[in-house]
Design an enzyme around this catalytic site. Structure first.
Site, PDB file in Angstrom:
ATOM      1  N   GLY A   1       0.821  -1.200   0.000  1.00  0.00           N
ATOM      2  CA  GLY A   1       0.000   0.000   0.000  1.00  0.00           C
ATOM      3  C   GLY A   1       0.856   1.251   0.000  1.00  0.00           C
TER       4      GLY A   1
ATOM      5  N   GLY B   1      -5.836  -8.168  -6.403  1.00  0.00           N
ATOM      6  CA  GLY B   1      -4.586  -7.805  -7.046  1.00  0.00           C
ATOM      7  C   GLY B   1      -3.602  -8.949  -6.886  1.00  0.00           C
TER       8      GLY B   1
ATOM      9  CB  ILE C   1      -1.875  -9.392  -1.890  1.00  0.00           C
ATOM     10  CG1 ILE C   1      -0.485  -8.774  -1.707  1.00  0.00           C
ATOM     11  CG2 ILE C   1      -2.329 -10.057  -0.582  1.00  0.00           C
ATOM     12  CD1 ILE C   1      -0.406  -7.696  -0.646  1.00  0.00           C
TER      13      ILE C   1
ATOM     14  NE  ARG D   1      -9.783   0.728  -9.955  1.00  0.00           N
ATOM     15  CZ  ARG D   1      -8.668   1.405 -10.145  1.00  0.00           C
ATOM     16  NH1 ARG D   1      -8.401   2.467  -9.396  1.00  0.00           N
ATOM     17  NH2 ARG D   1      -7.785   1.019 -11.053  1.00  0.00           N
TER      18      ARG D   1
ATOM     19  NE  ARG E   1      -7.962  -8.564 -12.995  1.00  0.00           N
ATOM     20  CZ  ARG E   1      -7.947  -8.106 -11.760  1.00  0.00           C
ATOM     21  NH1 ARG E   1      -8.725  -7.080 -11.434  1.00  0.00           N
ATOM     22  NH2 ARG E   1      -7.177  -8.649 -10.830  1.00  0.00           N
TER      23      ARG E   1
ATOM     24  NE  ARG F   1      -1.790  -0.097   4.726  1.00  0.00           N
ATOM     25  CZ  ARG F   1      -0.978  -1.032   4.284  1.00  0.00           C
ATOM     26  NH1 ARG F   1      -1.302  -2.311   4.479  1.00  0.00           N
ATOM     27  NH2 ARG F   1       0.138  -0.718   3.649  1.00  0.00           N
TER      28      ARG F   1
ATOM     29  CG  ASP G   1      -1.693  -8.750   9.822  1.00  0.00           C
ATOM     30  OD1 ASP G   1      -1.120  -9.063  10.888  1.00  0.00           O
ATOM     31  OD2 ASP G   1      -1.086  -8.239   8.850  1.00  0.00           O
TER      32      ASP G   1
ATOM     33  CG  HIS H   1       0.192  -4.041   9.937  1.00  0.00           C
ATOM     34  ND1 HIS H   1      -0.205  -2.745   9.679  1.00  0.00           N
ATOM     35  CD2 HIS H   1       0.500  -4.575   8.726  1.00  0.00           C
ATOM     36  CE1 HIS H   1      -0.127  -2.503   8.375  1.00  0.00           C
ATOM     37  NE2 HIS H   1       0.302  -3.613   7.782  1.00  0.00           N
TER      38      HIS H   1
ATOM     39  N   GLY I   1       1.672  -9.131   8.336  1.00  0.00           N
ATOM     40  CA  GLY I   1       1.493  -9.840   7.075  1.00  0.00           C
ATOM     41  C   GLY I   1       2.761  -9.903   6.242  1.00  0.00           C
TER      42      GLY I   1
END
Length: 321
Positions: A81, A155, A157, A178, A181, A237, A260, A284, A286
């Site tokens: 990110g 994505g 990940i 988003r 596809r 997040r 996480d 956090h 990951g």
């Protein structure tokens, strides 16, 4: 994207001699400056052409030199990110490429995602507490096999998470990004399809970037659409989830969660999430594994080589205008 002056500074969060594959200093026209977020800058920020942001040092440190980096051409994060850097984007000159660390965190984050899913479903936190109390907590627990999993944020990940789900005999894996596809594994649905997909999922994994569109995505309405007994896993997040809404849902026992990331973060002492029923929290971590450093070093070296050769960098998420 070659820097036109005779020399340019590259700010690195690691000593240059610890990163194999960097262009040789001097002859390449590059000077390497080590800065890991300390109070003193290693050189004049106005001389910096390539800035590698210190890892996991927070937004305040990440953006602190940006306003003075009048010659910078590339800002490279070591995280998937870039939300910790975006507050300083407006201070950058036009044409600066902001790049993320695609390829660095996929394996580690996907590993933790599976660990959180399995630990939550199979009751591992309860077994640990039982061991501490010398209690034999036998019984039947949910399995990942035959479950339907929804990955929100497909994505690199998200794709890595699906790679690791493959051996677990899930009934179905649905994907959301988003925009819609197709992939080799099947369709990726648009975010607008979430209301129809959420009630079908036993496990909902959040792996989206933090953007205005995803802030508060898992709100009261989102959580209410999850099926009874479903597990929410957040490796994205913290602000992607509405914490107050989540506390209401887990407090009722209707769903469980494995987090996480949290909002706020770090989670302060006394916060109700610490002891909320059915919630497993990791701090956090990951991307914080033994896989991080070698992959981060390879990325830095490859990106600096591209820069020295006058080539466009990889992993460009946006370019300032």
């Amino acid at each position: 994207m070659r820097f036109e002056d005779t020399t340019a500074d590259v700010w690195l969060p690691l000593p240059a001699d610890e990163i194999e594959g960097l262009p040789a200093p001097g002859g390449s026209g590059l000077n390497y400056r080590f800065w890991d977020g300390g109070p003193e800058f290693p050189a004049d920020p106005a001389r910096c052409a390539f800035y590698v942001v210190p890892y996991m040092k927070g937004s305040e440190i990440a953006v602190r030199p940006l306003a003075a980096m009048t010659s910078v051409r590339v800002v490279q994060t070591l995280s998937a990110g870039i939300d910790h850097v975006t507050p300083g984007i407006d201070s950058l000159p036009p044409g600066v490429a902001l790049c993320n660390a695609k390829g660095v965190h996929e394996a580690s984050t996907a590993e933790l995602t599976l660990a959180l899913i399995l630990a939550s479903l199979r009751g591992i936190p309860g077994f640990v507490r039982g061991q501490d109390a010398e209690e034999w907590r036998a019984g039947f627990y949910p399995s990942l096999a035959d479950k339907s999993v929804l990955i929100v944020g497909y994505g690199s990940i998200g794709a890595a998470i699906e790679d690791r789900l493959a051996p677990f005999e899930c009934a179905r894996v649905a994907r959301v990004a988003r925009s819609a596809r197709t992939t080799e594994r099947g369709p990726v649905h648009a975010l607008t399809d979430l209301p129809a997909l959420l009630p079908e999922a036993d496990v909902v994994v959040l792996s989206t970037p933090l953007t205005p569109a995803t802030t508060g995505l898992a709100d009261a309405g989102f959580l209410a659409r999850m099926k009874d007994g479903a597990l929410l896993v957040n490796v994205a997040r913290g602000p992607v989830v509405d914490t107050s809404a989540l506390l209401k849902e887990v407090g009722s026992g209707r769903i469980t969660a494995a987090l996480d990331v949290t909002d706020p973060e770090p989670l302060p002492a006394g916060h109700p999430l610490w002891h909320a029923p059915g919630v497993l929290i990791s701090p956090h971590v990951g991307g914080s594994t033994s896989a991080f450093m070698p992959r981060a070093k390879r990325l830095i070296a490859a990106q600096v080589r591209r820069f020295a050769a006058g080539e466009e960098p990889a992993n460009v998420l946006l370019t300032t205008g």
